[in-house]
Design an enzyme around this catalytic site. Structure first.
Site, PDB file in Angstrom:
ATOM      1  N   CYS A   1      13.143  -1.075 -27.911  1.00 17.69           N
ATOM      2  CA  CYS A   1      12.345  -0.262 -26.843  1.00 17.69           C
ATOM      3  C   CYS A   1      12.972   1.335 -27.709  1.00 17.69           C
ATOM      4  O   CYS A   1      13.814   2.143 -27.667  1.00 17.69           O
ATOM      5  CB  CYS A   1      13.593   0.341 -25.152  1.00 17.69           C
ATOM      6  SG  CYS A   1      12.975   1.296 -24.643  1.00 17.69           S
TER       7      CYS A   1
ATOM      8  N   THR B   1      12.195   5.406   1.155  1.00 17.51           N
ATOM      9  CA  THR B   1      11.255   5.171   1.460  1.00 17.51           C
ATOM     10  C   THR B   1      10.329   6.324   2.576  1.00 17.51           C
ATOM     11  O   THR B   1      10.853   7.554   2.751  1.00 17.51           O
ATOM     12  CB  THR B   1      11.728   4.441   3.026  1.00 17.51           C
ATOM     13  OG1 THR B   1      10.283   3.555   3.149  1.00 17.51           O
ATOM     14  CG2 THR B   1      12.051   4.799   4.309  1.00 17.51           C
ATOM     15  N   TYR B   2       9.230   6.245   2.136  1.00 20.60           N
ATOM     16  CA  TYR B   2       8.023   6.712   2.838  1.00 20.60           C
ATOM     17  C   TYR B   2       7.174   6.350   4.228  1.00 20.60           C
ATOM     18  O   TYR B   2       6.484   6.493   4.802  1.00 20.60           O
ATOM     19  CB  TYR B   2       6.712   6.863   2.165  1.00 20.60           C
ATOM     20  CG  TYR B   2       7.432   7.638   0.724  1.00 20.60           C
ATOM     21  CD1 TYR B   2       7.599   9.078   0.848  1.00 20.60           C
ATOM     22  CD2 TYR B   2       7.663   7.202  -0.433  1.00 20.60           C
ATOM     23  CE1 TYR B   2       8.446   9.542  -0.492  1.00 20.60           C
ATOM     24  CE2 TYR B   2       8.179   7.319  -1.678  1.00 20.60           C
ATOM     25  CZ  TYR B   2       8.857   8.641  -1.471  1.00 20.60           C
ATOM     26  OH  TYR B   2       8.704   9.074  -2.725  1.00 20.60           O
ATOM     27  N   ASN B   3       7.904   5.100   5.347  1.00 21.64           N
ATOM     28  CA  ASN B   3       7.877   4.049   5.607  1.00 21.64           C
ATOM     29  C   ASN B   3       5.877   3.606   5.350  1.00 21.64           C
ATOM     30  O   ASN B   3       4.955   3.502   6.515  1.00 21.64           O
ATOM     31  CB  ASN B   3       7.875   4.710   7.141  1.00 21.64           C
ATOM     32  CG  ASN B   3       9.100   4.979   7.041  1.00 21.64           C
ATOM     33  OD1 ASN B   3       9.605   6.199   7.067  1.00 21.64           O
ATOM     34  ND2 ASN B   3       9.994   4.251   7.602  1.00 21.64           N
ATOM     35  N   THR B   4       5.827   3.295   4.680  1.00 19.51           N
ATOM     36  CA  THR B   4       3.888   2.892   4.164  1.00 19.51           C
ATOM     37  C   THR B   4       4.572   1.715   2.618  1.00 19.51           C
ATOM     38  O   THR B   4       4.423   1.399   2.551  1.00 19.51           O
ATOM     39  CB  THR B   4       3.230   3.847   3.574  1.00 19.51           C
ATOM     40  OG1 THR B   4       4.212   4.301   2.371  1.00 19.51           O
ATOM     41  CG2 THR B   4       3.043   5.577   4.232  1.00 19.51           C
TER      42      THR B   4
END
Length: 486
Positions: free
Chosen positions: A125, A380-383
């Site tokens: 890297c 989480t964005y619940n999407t």
């Protein structure tokens, strides 16, 4: 020695510094005089449109404040810009990285950056190697060490073995490796120093996965005429970046099993719903769950990681920081080899064992790492793509646990049947590549899975893979240290 001669990784990034996939190699053999120009991509990532990343980092005051407070370089680098798609996580990441590199700790500052160089070099890297070559010199490091491993003190050389094992086959680490490091006379490591080193090694192995998985571009450099440092950063095959439309026989849609992307998303949503209903109706027995883990572990062998040969050939100057370059990941479940025992997570957990050991020997880093692990796991964005109000817990857990499965770590309370239901084959190819062979990751692999999902959601996947990998490495190393102490 001047910084240019010791510190830069190659004077120019010729096409030869990029990996060449087997298909292109055939073409090159047939057309010996073919010349491939170096690809140029704009923005922080070769995989994500510049506009999308710049909107997130440019409009976010919080990101700029975090960089001012926690960046060791003092500027908004490309990794930070891509991570700024998830500012909550970025804060945890920068705080823990700043602590291990700059705050009070067992190791001198130049040692910390040299260990980062050694870790990043295991995956070739160049991006991270270059970053820490600069930081190593800024913190008073001896320039001669940058000529390669033969120029460094024996004490640092003694880390080569554990660096190699942690990066590629952490399940091989034993208490004997620890004893050898802490009992080598004048070159011995104290346990606090060793824990600090192990945390740095695991952090930079995992961060290399993020760099390659997110297609992080070289940094712009005001000292060069075209604004870029002339180095090869990711070992893409040139065909991946130079021309996204080239058809590669080994990576066509038939191999990846790509369905229509919209119906693919609906099918995933349906599987999640069905699994949730089945879980509420009836739980699998412990025996059945153990069987499903072994099945998933064995099937991970069959996940082919792209069109590259098994042997990894280092083509740039990062090889000066690598001992035993041919040593790499071997499938934990590979047929015909001695069976290695499964690491039962309940026998040695991060929460009950690793966390307290790290905190005892290297104060406060345990809290920072724990916060970072929890943050990425619960973020989480619940999407999901265009859908809102979705509980993605099941999907996040499948991603995290699949990484641990490839490292032989099993959770007794997890049904590994979910992994097969939720992670399509192209996603498994991507996960295995990013986690085990990150330098082989290509844009085509990144594009091939979850095609309806937003780039920010794919970056979230990369954050989960990075943290799952770091935690897996730490579990094996810390278990060995615990066994040494008992």
């Amino acid at each position: 020695m001047s910084r240019g001669s010791a510190g830069s990784i190659g004077s120019a990034a010729s096409a030869s510094e990029y990996r060449v996939c087997s298909n292109c190699r055939k073409v090159l053999r047939q057309e010996k005089r073919i010349r491939v120009s170096q690809p140029l991509t704009r923005g922080p990532s070769a995989f994500i449109p510049e506009k999308e990343v710049m909107q997130a980092s440019g409009l976010n005051e919080r990101t700029n404040l975090l960089v001012e407070e926690y960046s060791t370089s003092g500027r908004l680098d490309n990794i930070t810009q891509v991570m700024s798609l998830h500012t909550q996580y970025l804060e945890s990441f920068l705080r823990s990285q700043f602590y291990m590199l700059r705050m009070d700790g067992p190791l001198p500052l130049p040692y910390r950056h040299y260990i980062a160089i050694m870790a990043a070099a295991r995956h070739q890297c160049s991006y991270l190697v270059n970053m820490h070559v600069d930081e190593f010199l800024k913190t008073g490091g001896i320039a001669e060490w940058l000529n390669g491993l033969e120029y460094i003190p024996q004490r640092l050389k003694n880390l080569n073995e554990i660096n190699k094992l942690l990066a590629h086959q952490p399940w091989l680490i034993t208490k004997e490796h620890i004893q050898k490091l802490v009992k080598t006379g004048e070159n011995n490591w104290s346990l606090p120093e060793l824990v600090h080193a192990v945390v740095l090694l695991a952090h930079y192995h995992a961060l290399a996965s993020f760099v390659f998985g997110s297609g992080i571009n070289p940094e712009r450099d005001p000292d060069t005429s075209n604004g870029f440092r002339l180095i090869a950063v990711n070992k893409f095959c040139v065909c991946d970046l130079a021309n996204d439309n080239i058809e590669n026989a080994s990576l066509t849609s038939s191999n990846f099993g790509i369905a229509d992307s919209l119906s693919e998303l609906e099918a995933l949503m349906e599987r999640m719903k069905r699994l949730q209903e089945e879980k509420e109706e009836e739980e699998a027995s412990q025996e059945e769950m153990a069987t499903r883990f072994e099945k998933e572990k064995k099937e991970s062998l069959l996940v082919v990681t792209g069109a590259f040969d098994d042997e990894m050939v280092s083509t740039s100057d990062v090889s000066r920081y690598i001992e035993d370059p041919g040593f790499g990941y071997k499938d934990f479940a590979r047929r015909g080899e001695e069976h290695l025992p499964t690491f039962r997570a309940q026998d040695y957990t991060w929460e009950n064992h690793g966390f307290s050991l790290v905190n005892r020997l290297y104060s406060d880093i345990g809290h920072l790492l724990d916060e970072k692990f929890r943050m990425v796991y619960n973020l989480t964005y619940n999407t999901m793509a265009t859908h809102e109000d979705v509980d993605t817990t099941m999907l996040r857990r499948a991603l995290f646990n699949y990484v641990h499965c490839m490292f032989g770590i099993r959770y007794d309370d997890y049904d590994y049947g979910e992994v097969n239901q939720l992670l399509e084959r192209s996603l498994k190819v991507y996960i295995k590549t990013v986690t085990c062979y990150p330098e082989r990751t290509t844009k085509r692999m990144y594009d091939s899975y979850w095609r309806q999902f937003k780039h920010s959601e794919k970056v979230h996947v990369n954050l989960l893979l990075m943290e799952a990998r770091m935690q897996a490495e730490l579990l094996y190393a810390l278990r060995a240290i615990t066994r040494h102490l008992t």
